[in-house]
Each structure stands twice: as C-alpha cells, then as structure tokens.
Write a protein that holds these residues in place. Structure first.
Motif, PDB file in Angstrom:
ATOM      1  N   ALA A  62       0.852  -1.187   0.000  1.00 49.04           N
ATOM      2  CA  ALA A  62       0.000   0.000   0.000  1.00 49.04           C
ATOM      3  C   ALA A  62       0.888   1.236   0.000  1.00 49.04           C
ATOM      4  O   ALA A  62       1.942   1.245   0.626  1.00 49.04           O
ATOM      5  CB  ALA A  62      -0.909   0.010   1.226  1.00 49.04           C
ATOM      6  N   GLU A  63       0.453   2.262  -0.707  1.00 48.15           N
ATOM      7  CA  GLU A  63       1.209   3.496  -0.797  1.00 48.15           C
ATOM      8  C   GLU A  63       1.164   4.235   0.535  1.00 48.15           C
ATOM      9  O   GLU A  63       0.143   4.230   1.222  1.00 48.15           O
ATOM     10  CB  GLU A  63       0.581   4.361  -1.891  1.00 48.15           C
ATOM     11  N   GLY A  64       2.246   4.876   0.894  1.00 48.93           N
ATOM     12  CA  GLY A  64       2.359   5.562   2.179  1.00 48.93           C
ATOM     13  C   GLY A  64       1.269   6.585   2.442  1.00 48.93           C
ATOM     14  O   GLY A  64       0.749   6.688   3.551  1.00 48.93           O
ATOM     15  N   GLY A  65       0.899   7.354   1.427  1.00 49.93           N
ATOM     16  CA  GLY A  65      -0.143   8.366   1.580  1.00 49.93           C
ATOM     17  C   GLY A  65      -1.493   7.748   1.924  1.00 49.93           C
ATOM     18  O   GLY A  65      -2.248   8.282   2.740  1.00 49.93           O
ATOM     19  N   ARG A  66      -1.773   6.629   1.279  1.00 51.44           N
ATOM     20  CA  ARG A  66      -3.033   5.914   1.549  1.00 51.44           C
ATOM     21  C   ARG A  66      -3.061   5.397   2.976  1.00 51.44           C
ATOM     22  O   ARG A  66      -4.071   5.481   3.662  1.00 51.44           O
ATOM     23  CB  ARG A  66      -3.131   4.708   0.595  1.00 51.44           C
ATOM     24  N   VAL A  67      -1.920   4.857   3.416  1.00 50.63           N
ATOM     25  CA  VAL A  67      -1.817   4.324   4.780  1.00 50.63           C
ATOM     26  C   VAL A  67      -2.016   5.449   5.785  1.00 50.63           C
ATOM     27  O   VAL A  67      -2.813   5.324   6.725  1.00 50.63           O
ATOM     28  CB  VAL A  67      -0.454   3.629   5.010  1.00 50.63           C
ATOM     29  N   ALA A  68      -1.318   6.571   5.582  1.00 49.29           N
ATOM     30  CA  ALA A  68      -1.411   7.700   6.508  1.00 49.29           C
ATOM     31  C   ALA A  68      -2.841   8.241   6.583  1.00 49.29           C
ATOM     32  O   ALA A  68      -3.337   8.552   7.660  1.00 49.29           O
ATOM     33  CB  ALA A  68      -0.446   8.807   6.084  1.00 49.29           C
ATOM     34  N   ALA A  69      -3.518   8.335   5.434  1.00 51.46           N
ATOM     35  CA  ALA A  69      -4.893   8.826   5.423  1.00 51.46           C
ATOM     36  C   ALA A  69      -5.812   7.910   6.199  1.00 51.46           C
ATOM     37  O   ALA A  69      -6.678   8.362   6.958  1.00 51.46           O
ATOM     38  CB  ALA A  69      -5.383   8.982   3.979  1.00 51.46           C
ATOM     39  N   THR A  70      -5.625   6.588   6.049  1.00 54.46           N
ATOM     40  CA  THR A  70      -6.444   5.622   6.773  1.00 54.46           C
ATOM     41  C   THR A  70      -6.183   5.710   8.270  1.00 54.46           C
ATOM     42  O   THR A  70      -7.120   5.663   9.078  1.00 54.46           O
ATOM     43  CB  THR A  70      -6.164   4.191   6.253  1.00 54.46           C
ATOM     44  N   VAL A  71      -4.913   5.853   8.660  1.00 57.65           N
ATOM     45  CA  VAL A  71      -4.571   5.971  10.074  1.00 57.65           C
ATOM     46  C   VAL A  71      -5.229   7.226  10.664  1.00 57.65           C
ATOM     47  O   VAL A  71      -5.849   7.166  11.737  1.00 57.65           O
ATOM     48  CB  VAL A  71      -3.033   6.012  10.285  1.00 57.65           C
TER      49      VAL A  71
END
Length: 154
Positions: free
Chosen positions: A139-148
């Motif tokens: 998963a792309e870092g930006g997607r992970v950060a947004a989900t967190v």
C-alpha cells in the motif's frame, strides 16, 4: 543478478523484438533507474528483489503523478501514455491491498497503540510504526497515513 531484474531484461528483449515501443521504453527507463540506484553511494552493489521492487514502485508512482499533471493540463494523449506505463510497471509489483484489508490492518494497529497508552492524533507515529512493516510494498504511504488519520479521528 536478481530474478526480478533479469525478468525485466528478458521482457525488454521480448518487447524490442515485438517492436512494442511503449513497453520497451518503459522497461528501459526502469532498468536505468535500477542501475542508477545500484551505483549510487560510495560503492556499487547488486540490488535485492525487494530493493528492485521499491525502485519499480517509485517509477510507477512517478507515472501516476505525471498522468495526473498532464490530465490537469489538458494533455490527454500524454496522460494516457503515462497511465499505460504505470499499469505496465504495476504488473511487476505485488497486488496492492484493498481499502477493506488496509482498514482492518490499521484498526488492529490502532488497538495495539491504544493498549500501549497512545491516544488521539498524537498516536499517529506509534500506529505508523506498527502498520508500516505489515503493509510495506502492498500500500502506498499516503493511503496508509490517510487511513490511520481517519481511524484515529474516530
């Protein structure tokens, strides 16, 4: 030579023989990026398959961003080419996690962080430390950060 890098070279040869200009130029640029990464630093070295995947992921991300920029600029033909190159590179990467799978992993990490005493938006770093090793390359870092952020906000 790593197996992924040799597969890229074989596919480049096949594309050149088939006169597939899009595939050949995309693979050529990707192999150049891999070579550049190998010789950067104080000594040259052979990249592992994981490191090669990271370079491919970086190249694919560049293509997606360029396609977006071209589309916003009204250059649809160039945007389509960049999208096609990005999709071609995605074939060499592991399948990305779906939104549901990513949310489940992040929710579990949020629970772990809360049990360790981290609360609210300040827990972002603690949660990311737990999540990143689990989703590396998936998963792309930006997607992970947004989900967190979304799950920490409630």
């Amino acid at each position: 030579m790593t197996t992924l890098k040799s597969k890229l070279k074989e596919d480049l040869t096949t594309a050149m023989r088939a006169r597939d200009e899009l595939t050949a130029s995309t693979l050529r640029l990707t192999l150049t990026a891999i070579t550049k990464e190998e010789v950067s630093g104080k000594t040259s070295r052979e990249l592992s398959d994981d490191e090669v995947r990271k370079v491919i992921a970086k190249e694919a991300k560049k293509r997606r961003e360029a396609a977006e920029a071209f589309a916003q600029g009204g250059r649809t033909e160039q945007a389509e080419r960049e999208r096609a190159e990005g999709e071609l590179l995605d074939a060499y990467l592991p399948k990305q996690l779906s939104d549901e799978e990513l949310t489940a992993i992040v929710a579990q990490a949020v629970e772990e962080a809360r049990s360790a005493g981290a609360e609210g938006p300040r827990a972002m770093g603690a949660v990311m430390k737990i999540v990143n090793p689990k989703v590396a390359g998936l998963a792309e870092g930006g997607r992970v950060a947004a989900t967190v952020k979304k799950l920490l906000a409630g």
